[in-house]
Design a protein around this motif. Structure first.
Motif, mmCIF file in Angstrom:
data_model
loop_
_atom_site.group_PDB
_atom_site.id
_atom_site.type_symbol
_atom_site.label_atom_id
_atom_site.label_comp_id
_atom_site.label_asym_id
_atom_site.label_seq_id
_atom_site.Cartn_x
_atom_site.Cartn_y
_atom_site.Cartn_z
ATOM 1 N N SER A 71 35.462 41.071 46.282
ATOM 2 C CA SER A 71 36.764 41.309 45.671
ATOM 3 C C SER A 71 36.684 41.007 44.183
ATOM 4 O O SER A 71 35.828 40.259 43.722
ATOM 5 C CB SER A 71 37.852 40.465 46.334
ATOM 6 N N ILE A 72 37.589 41.613 43.445
ATOM 7 C CA ILE A 72 37.693 41.358 42.010
ATOM 8 C C ILE A 72 39.165 41.112 41.701
ATOM 9 O O ILE A 72 40.036 41.842 42.177
ATOM 10 C CB ILE A 72 37.096 42.496 41.166
ATOM 11 N N THR A 73 39.415 40.047 40.947
ATOM 12 C CA THR A 73 40.774 39.678 40.584
ATOM 13 C C THR A 73 40.905 39.652 39.074
ATOM 14 O O THR A 73 40.078 39.062 38.378
ATOM 15 C CB THR A 73 41.144 38.292 41.149
ATOM 16 N N ARG A 93 42.088 46.801 36.584
ATOM 17 C CA ARG A 93 42.509 46.640 35.196
ATOM 18 C C ARG A 93 42.155 45.229 34.750
ATOM 19 O O ARG A 93 42.703 44.248 35.255
ATOM 20 C CB ARG A 93 44.010 46.860 35.085
ATOM 21 N N VAL A 94 41.203 45.123 33.833
ATOM 22 C CA VAL A 94 40.791 43.817 33.319
ATOM 23 C C VAL A 94 41.696 43.463 32.153
ATOM 24 O O VAL A 94 41.827 44.214 31.202
ATOM 25 C CB VAL A 94 39.315 43.824 32.881
ATOM 26 N N SER A 95 42.356 42.314 32.268
ATOM 27 C CA SER A 95 43.304 41.885 31.258
ATOM 28 C C SER A 95 42.862 40.553 30.673
ATOM 29 O O SER A 95 42.390 39.674 31.393
ATOM 30 C CB SER A 95 44.688 41.747 31.901
ATOM 31 N N GLY A 96 42.999 40.411 29.376
ATOM 32 C CA GLY A 96 42.639 39.157 28.720
ATOM 33 C C GLY A 96 41.138 38.901 28.697
ATOM 34 O O GLY A 96 40.708 37.773 28.523
ATOM 35 N N GLY A 97 40.345 39.947 28.928
ATOM 36 C CA GLY A 97 38.895 39.811 28.885
ATOM 37 C C GLY A 97 38.321 39.018 30.041
ATOM 38 O O GLY A 97 37.183 38.564 29.968
ATOM 39 N N MET A 98 39.090 38.852 31.129
ATOM 40 C CA MET A 98 38.615 38.058 32.254
ATOM 41 C C MET A 98 38.816 38.769 33.583
ATOM 42 O O MET A 98 39.836 39.414 33.805
ATOM 43 C CB MET A 98 39.373 36.732 32.319
ATOM 44 N N ALA A 99 37.806 38.624 34.439
ATOM 45 C CA ALA A 99 37.900 39.103 35.813
ATOM 46 C C ALA A 99 37.068 38.166 36.680
ATOM 47 O O ALA A 99 36.041 37.662 36.240
ATOM 48 C CB ALA A 99 37.385 40.528 35.935
ATOM 49 N N ARG A 100 37.509 37.930 37.897
ATOM 50 C CA ARG A 100 36.773 37.065 38.830
ATOM 51 C C ARG A 100 36.256 37.927 39.975
ATOM 52 O O ARG A 100 37.023 38.580 40.672
ATOM 53 C CB ARG A 100 37.670 35.977 39.377
ATOM 54 N N ILE A 101 34.937 37.914 40.155
ATOM 55 C CA ILE A 101 34.307 38.630 41.251
ATOM 56 C C ILE A 101 33.972 37.607 42.327
ATOM 57 O O ILE A 101 33.399 36.558 42.036
ATOM 58 C CB ILE A 101 33.034 39.363 40.786
ATOM 59 N N ARG A 102 34.317 37.933 43.562
ATOM 60 C CA ARG A 102 34.127 36.980 44.656
ATOM 61 C C ARG A 102 33.473 37.681 45.846
ATOM 62 O O ARG A 102 33.814 38.828 46.157
ATOM 63 C CB ARG A 102 35.485 36.428 45.068
#
Length: 72
Positions: free
Chosen positions: A11-13, A39-48
């Motif tokens: 998953s990606i958040t 949609r990546v916002s604020g230059g951050m995404a979490r991949i799990r």
């Protein structure tokens, strides 16, 4: 993973939204998994990566993870 009760997911958040893909592949061949529309916002995404109900002797091999910007 060969046990039918086992489950694996990626998953990606980002921007408060989570999108997931099923990783329940029942063979030893490599496969490409794509999650679109993130949609990546604020230059951050979490991949799990997660697995559940996995008995001993089962494995999940993950390699070459990348985020690719799409045309908007």
């Amino acid at each position: 993973m060969t046990d039918p009760a086992a489950a694996a997911a990626m998953s990606i958040t980002s921007d408060g939204r989570t999108t997931a893909a099923d990783l329940n592949q029942r063979s030893s061949n490599w496969s490409q998994v794509t999650i679109q529309g993130v949609r990546v916002s604020g230059g951050m995404a979490r991949i799990r990566f997660s697995v559940t109900d996995v008995p001993g002797g089962q494995w999940l091999d993950i390699g070459d993870i990348s985020l690719v910007a799409a045309d908007s």
